[in-house]
Scaffold this motif. Sequence first.
Motif, PDB file in Angstrom:
ATOM      1  N   GLN A 195      -9.154 -41.007 -50.549  1.00 49.95           N
ATOM      2  CA  GLN A 195      -8.493 -40.656 -49.285  1.00 49.95           C
ATOM      3  C   GLN A 195      -7.123 -40.044 -49.550  1.00 49.95           C
ATOM      4  OE1 GLN A 195      -9.746 -41.092 -45.907  1.00 49.95           O
ATOM      5  NE2 GLN A 195      -8.057 -39.633 -45.707  1.00 49.95           N
ATOM      6  N   ASP A 199      -6.031 -36.130 -48.844  1.00 49.03           N
ATOM      7  CA  ASP A 199      -4.865 -35.827 -47.998  1.00 49.03           C
ATOM      8  C   ASP A 199      -3.854 -34.949 -48.716  1.00 49.03           C
ATOM      9  OD1 ASP A 199      -6.045 -37.371 -46.062  1.00 49.03           O
ATOM     10  OD2 ASP A 199      -4.811 -39.152 -46.442  1.00 49.03           O
ATOM     11  N   THR A 219     -15.735 -42.470 -46.578  1.00 47.28           N
ATOM     12  CA  THR A 219     -16.040 -41.910 -45.268  1.00 47.28           C
ATOM     13  C   THR A 219     -16.769 -40.580 -45.398  1.00 47.28           C
ATOM     14  OG1 THR A 219     -13.943 -40.712 -45.150  1.00 47.28           O
ATOM     15  CG2 THR A 219     -13.963 -43.001 -44.362  1.00 47.28           C
ATOM     16  N   ASP A 221     -15.959 -37.893 -43.986  1.00 49.63           N
ATOM     17  CA  ASP A 221     -14.960 -36.817 -44.128  1.00 49.63           C
ATOM     18  C   ASP A 221     -14.647 -36.565 -45.596  1.00 49.63           C
ATOM     19  OD1 ASP A 221     -13.185 -34.885 -43.144  1.00 49.63           O
ATOM     20  OD2 ASP A 221     -11.500 -36.292 -43.232  1.00 49.63           O
ATOM     21  N   GLU A 224     -17.521 -34.884 -47.364  1.00 48.63           N
ATOM     22  CA  GLU A 224     -17.636 -33.470 -47.001  1.00 48.63           C
ATOM     23  C   GLU A 224     -16.622 -32.602 -47.736  1.00 48.63           C
ATOM     24  OE1 GLU A 224     -17.467 -30.645 -42.986  1.00 48.63           O
ATOM     25  OE2 GLU A 224     -17.346 -32.829 -42.809  1.00 48.63           O
ATOM     26  N   HIS A 225     -15.447 -33.166 -48.032  1.00 51.15           N
ATOM     27  CA  HIS A 225     -14.357 -32.352 -48.571  1.00 51.15           C
ATOM     28  C   HIS A 225     -14.074 -32.558 -50.058  1.00 51.15           C
ATOM     29  CE1 HIS A 225     -13.458 -32.185 -44.199  1.00 51.15           C
ATOM     30  NE2 HIS A 225     -13.015 -30.970 -44.498  1.00 51.15           N
TER      31      HIS A 225
END
Length: 245
Positions: A195, A199, A219, A221, A224-225
Motif C-alpha cells: 500500500q 501510494d 486489496t 486496488d 490492479e496497480h
Amino acid sequence: MSFRVKLLFITRLIPLCERNYNLVELGPRGTGKSYVVQEVSPYAALMTGPTTVANLFGHMGGRSKGLVQIWDVVGFDEVADLEKMPKEVITTMKTYCESGQYQRGQEAASGEASMAMFGKKSDLSIARELDVSDLHVEVIDLLNNRVEGEIGLGFFVAAISALKKAPPIAALLITGDLSVQGNIKGLRSLVEPLQVAMDNGARRALIPLENKRNFLEVTGDIMEHVDPIFFSDPKTAAFKALGLN
C-alpha cells in the motif's frame, strides 16, 4: 603488488586491532582469506565447522565464558557452515555483531571479540567485477527516526546493479530480506508495504515466493496497480530486478 591489493591485505588485519569489528570476505579458494586469523595472532580462534551458542557466548548463569569473551577475534573459515548451526546461534550472533552485547538466559552479557567470516563467491558471473571493484555503502534514514529496516536483499540487488552497470527496472519495490547464510526471509504481511509503495508510485513488487499466498490478502486496488514478481533465491531476485536473463 598493486596499491589496492596491499590495502586489502591490511584490511584483513583490522579485526586484530579493533574491538567488535565485523569483517566478511568472499573469494576463491587458496587466496589466504583466513590466514591472518589462523596464523598471525595467538589471540584469535578460527572455527572450521558448526558450533553452539554455549561455545560462542558462554553457558547459562556464567558458569563458563564463550569464545567472544576469551579471544580477540573469532573467525569462521566457511560462512556456509552457519547454515548448519541452530537458529539460536544465528540470532544471538546477529545481536552481538550489532551491539557487542547479547542475552544468556536472564542475564545480559557482552564481549569485545571481532567477527571475521570467510566464504567462496557465489556463481553470479561477477567474479571479475568483484576482483577489480570496491563497494562503498551508505544507508540513510530519510525520516531520521532510527527505525530498523531489512535492507539485505535491497543492498544485494544494488551491488549487482553497480557491478553489472545495469539499472533496476523502474518503479520497483524490493521486499524480503537475506539471512546471514544467504537465505531469503519472507514478510509477515504484504498489505502495508504494498500500500505504501503504491501510494509512492511503485508499479512492480519483487516478492519472496513464500509470500505468494499473502498477495491474495491485498486489496483489489493494489492488485490492479502493482504487478508481483516472485523469486525464490537471491540470484533470481537480482536478475529479475535488473531485467536480466
